[in-house]
Design a protein around this motif. Structure first.
Motif, mmCIF file in Angstrom:
data_model
loop_
_atom_site.group_PDB
_atom_site.id
_atom_site.type_symbol
_atom_site.label_atom_id
_atom_site.label_comp_id
_atom_site.label_asym_id
_atom_site.label_seq_id
_atom_site.Cartn_x
_atom_site.Cartn_y
_atom_site.Cartn_z
ATOM 1 N N SER A 1 39.084 45.651 25.510
ATOM 2 C CA SER A 1 38.708 44.242 25.616
ATOM 3 C C SER A 1 39.936 43.348 25.747
ATOM 4 O O SER A 1 40.008 42.494 26.632
ATOM 5 N N HIS A 2 40.919 43.566 24.864
ATOM 6 C CA HIS A 2 42.127 42.743 24.914
ATOM 7 C C HIS A 2 42.926 43.014 26.182
ATOM 8 O O HIS A 2 43.494 42.091 26.788
ATOM 9 N N ALA A 3 43.002 44.306 26.565
ATOM 10 C CA ALA A 3 43.758 44.638 27.771
ATOM 11 C C ALA A 3 43.135 43.964 28.988
ATOM 12 O O ALA A 3 43.845 43.427 29.854
ATOM 13 N N SER A 4 41.792 43.993 29.054
ATOM 14 C CA SER A 4 41.114 43.347 30.176
ATOM 15 C C SER A 4 41.400 41.853 30.193
ATOM 16 O O SER A 4 41.658 41.258 31.253
ATOM 17 N N HIS A 5 41.379 41.264 28.990
ATOM 18 C CA HIS A 5 41.658 39.826 28.890
ATOM 19 C C HIS A 5 43.093 39.509 29.297
ATOM 20 O O HIS A 5 43.338 38.572 30.080
ATOM 21 N N GLU A 6 44.039 40.309 28.770
ATOM 22 C CA GLU A 6 45.445 40.055 29.070
ATOM 23 C C GLU A 6 45.762 40.292 30.546
ATOM 24 O O GLU A 6 46.567 39.590 31.144
ATOM 25 N N LEU A 7 45.132 41.308 31.137
ATOM 26 C CA LEU A 7 45.358 41.567 32.565
ATOM 27 C C LEU A 7 44.697 40.498 33.425
ATOM 28 O O LEU A 7 45.181 40.168 34.512
ATOM 29 N N ASN A 8 43.580 39.976 32.937
ATOM 30 C CA ASN A 8 42.857 38.969 33.713
ATOM 31 C C ASN A 8 43.620 37.654 33.791
ATOM 32 O O ASN A 8 43.541 36.946 34.808
ATOM 33 N N ASN A 9 44.375 37.323 32.709
ATOM 34 C CA ASN A 9 45.083 36.026 32.694
ATOM 35 C C ASN A 9 46.081 35.892 33.841
ATOM 36 O O ASN A 9 46.032 34.915 34.593
ATOM 37 N N PRO A 10 47.038 36.820 33.992
ATOM 38 C CA PRO A 10 47.983 36.656 35.116
ATOM 39 C C PRO A 10 47.311 36.789 36.480
ATOM 40 O O PRO A 10 47.720 36.112 37.436
ATOM 41 N N ILE A 11 46.285 37.641 36.595
ATOM 42 C CA ILE A 11 45.598 37.767 37.881
ATOM 43 C C ILE A 11 44.904 36.455 38.241
ATOM 44 O O ILE A 11 44.948 35.988 39.392
ATOM 45 N N THR A 12 44.244 35.850 37.228
ATOM 46 C CA THR A 12 43.588 34.557 37.455
ATOM 47 C C THR A 12 44.607 33.492 37.834
ATOM 48 O O THR A 12 44.361 32.663 38.734
ATOM 49 N N ALA A 13 45.766 33.518 37.154
ATOM 50 C CA ALA A 13 46.811 32.536 37.462
ATOM 51 C C ALA A 13 47.329 32.707 38.882
ATOM 52 O O ALA A 13 47.544 31.731 39.613
ATOM 53 N N ILE A 14 47.522 33.968 39.293
ATOM 54 C CA ILE A 14 48.002 34.241 40.659
ATOM 55 C C ILE A 14 46.968 33.792 41.687
ATOM 56 O O ILE A 14 47.292 33.126 42.698
ATOM 57 N N GLN A 15 45.688 34.127 41.449
ATOM 58 C CA GLN A 15 44.634 33.721 42.379
ATOM 59 C C GLN A 15 44.518 32.205 42.459
ATOM 60 O O GLN A 15 44.382 31.632 43.554
ATOM 61 N N GLY A 16 44.585 31.570 41.282
ATOM 62 C CA GLY A 16 44.493 30.099 41.266
ATOM 63 C C GLY A 16 45.639 29.444 42.010
ATOM 64 O O GLY A 16 45.450 28.472 42.755
ATOM 65 N N GLU A 17 46.842 29.975 41.794
ATOM 66 C CA GLU A 17 48.020 29.424 42.466
ATOM 67 C C GLU A 17 47.898 29.574 43.981
ATOM 68 O O GLU A 17 48.240 28.668 44.755
#
Length: 443
Positions: free
Chosen positions: A239-255
């Protein structure tokens, strides 16, 4: 074949074998006793026969009547042969028929009129050399032990019946008893079949008998505790790994999406790419650390292990930072450990970086020896760790309640502990809120 049947069959075989041995010994001794008893009667009959025929003129009438009465009562079915030594050829022919040469020698050499036993075909016999004033005589008395044979046959049949009956009885008793013994085991199997991944909190009921099954139940419950903890830790980790991996991916996609909404200046594109690069590095570092956490200690131990001078690594990790003070005792300049240099550097860097990040004052790094142990000590004067949270800080993605304002992923110390433990070192942490934290790595 089930365990209960195996137990019943095994103990039935042992019991039957023991019973057969006991009965066989009893039968052999009984038949020998019957034969010896009958042989003693024959010897007595031979002596009475001699007295009856040649003592009549030497004893009084009353004594002779006693001899006659005993003679008539004892083994009336016995067959008698009386031989006079005066007719030697007839004696020899008769003796050769019934006695061996050795037995004949013993008979003729007997001077004290003591009969001895012999066997002829299916009959037992007694032979007596009887010297008398009327001459020298030989008495042969023979008879088939019909009663003894009947008794032995009954004993044999009774023995066979007892063996068969006891075998059946012991098997069924063993079956019933083994079934009762295995009831707790069947209960354990039934309960274990009910346990699923979503019900690892179920536990087996103890019997209170303080036996091996009780120990097995406690061991299984302990194993279920470990599995439950490991499963919860794995779910939390995922759960935490998915959350932590999702944060930078979301940031990259948003950027990327923001940058593509309209045309940007070169400077804006550079800033956007720098943010994407930063998040990519963060994502790469996180994935690399997760891969390290998923590897087994045996893999860590096998990969590129070499002798490492601790002081050299510490100088490299602390040399570029002015707030970090390195203290090396002269005797520890050449302190050596065997490890993967890359992994050990990651572990020690995590400890030193944490001390530096959570403290705005000097950080002291010392290397010294106590008895046979080399100790690396990192001490800061930072925010500290709440006492009740110290036991949790080695869990993946766990972060202290007072670290919300600091950047981090919560996997540094868990990775450090895994690496340190792989090389048989220990990690010890003591801390006080707002006073600082001291971490010791004991090699």
């Amino acid at each position: 074949m089930k365990i209960g049947s195996k137990i019943a069959l095994f103990y039935t075989l042992i019991s039957v074998l023991t019973t057969v041995i006991i009965i066989a010994v009893f039968y052999i001794f009984s038949t020998q006793y019957i034969n010896k008893l009958y042989a003693s009667y024959l010897r007595e009959k031979a002596y009475l026969t001699a007295q009856k025929h040649w003592e009549k003129d030497e004893v009084d009438e009353q004594s002779y009547q006693i001899i006659q009465r005993k003679y008539d009562e004892l083994l009336p079915e016995a067959h008698e042969i009386l031989l006079n030594m005066d007719s030697l050829s007839e004696v020899r022919d008769t003796l050769n028929k019934y006695l061996t040469q050795h037995q004949q020698t013993l008979l003729l050499a007997g001077k004290d009129s003591i009969p001895f036993s012999f066997k002829y075909k299916d009959q037992l016999g007694a032979a007596l050399y009887y010297p008398d004033n009327e001459g020298n005589f030989i008495v042969l008395v023979m008879s088939r032990n019909a009663y003894g044979t009947e008794i032995k046959e009954h004993l044999l049949l009774l023995s066979i019946f007892l063996v068969l009956a006891s075998s059946i009885l012991i098997f069924f008793i063993g079956k019933i008893y083994s079934g009762r013994i295995l009831v707790p085991l069947q209960h354990i199997l039934k309960e274990l079949k009910r346990i699923r991944a979503n019900s690892l909190n179920r536990r087996l009921k103890t019997t209170g008998n303080n036996d091996e099954l009780e120990d097995m139940i406690k061991t299984l419950n302990s194993m279920l505790d470990r599995l439950d903890s490991a499963f919860k830790a794995e779910k939390s980790f995922v759960s935490h790994a998915s959350h932590e991996l999702n944060n930078p991916i979301t940031a990259i996609q948003g950027e990327c999406e923001i940058s593509l909404l309209k045309e940007r200046s070169t400077g804006e594109y550079i800033e956007s790419l720098q943010r994407i690069s930063s998040e990519s590095k963060r994502l790469s570092s996180l994935i690399r650390h997760l891969l390290f956490l998923s590897r087994q200690e045996e893999e860590l131990l096998k990969n590129n292990v070499e002798e490492i001078i601790l002081s050299d690594i510490l100088k490299e990790l602390t040399g570029s930072n002015e707030r970090i003070r390195l203290h090396l005792e002269a005797t520890e300049q050449q302190a050596v450990v065997k490890a993967n240099p890359y992994l050990l550097k990651i572990a020690l860097k995590n400890i030193i970086d944490n001390a530096y990040k959570y403290s705005d004052k000097e950080v002291n790094v010392a290397l010294y020896r106590e008895q046979q142990q080399v100790i690396l000590e990192v001490e800061d004067q930072g925010i500290g760790i709440p006492q009740e949270e110290i036991e949790h800080i080695f869990q993946s993605f766990y972060r202290g309640s007072n670290t919300r304002d600091y950047a981090g992923q919560g996997i540094g110390l868990s990775l450090t502990l895994k690496i340190i433990s792989a090389y048989h070192a220990k990690l010890d942490i003591s801390s006080e809120i707002e006073k600082g934290t001291k971490v010791q790595v004991i090699f």
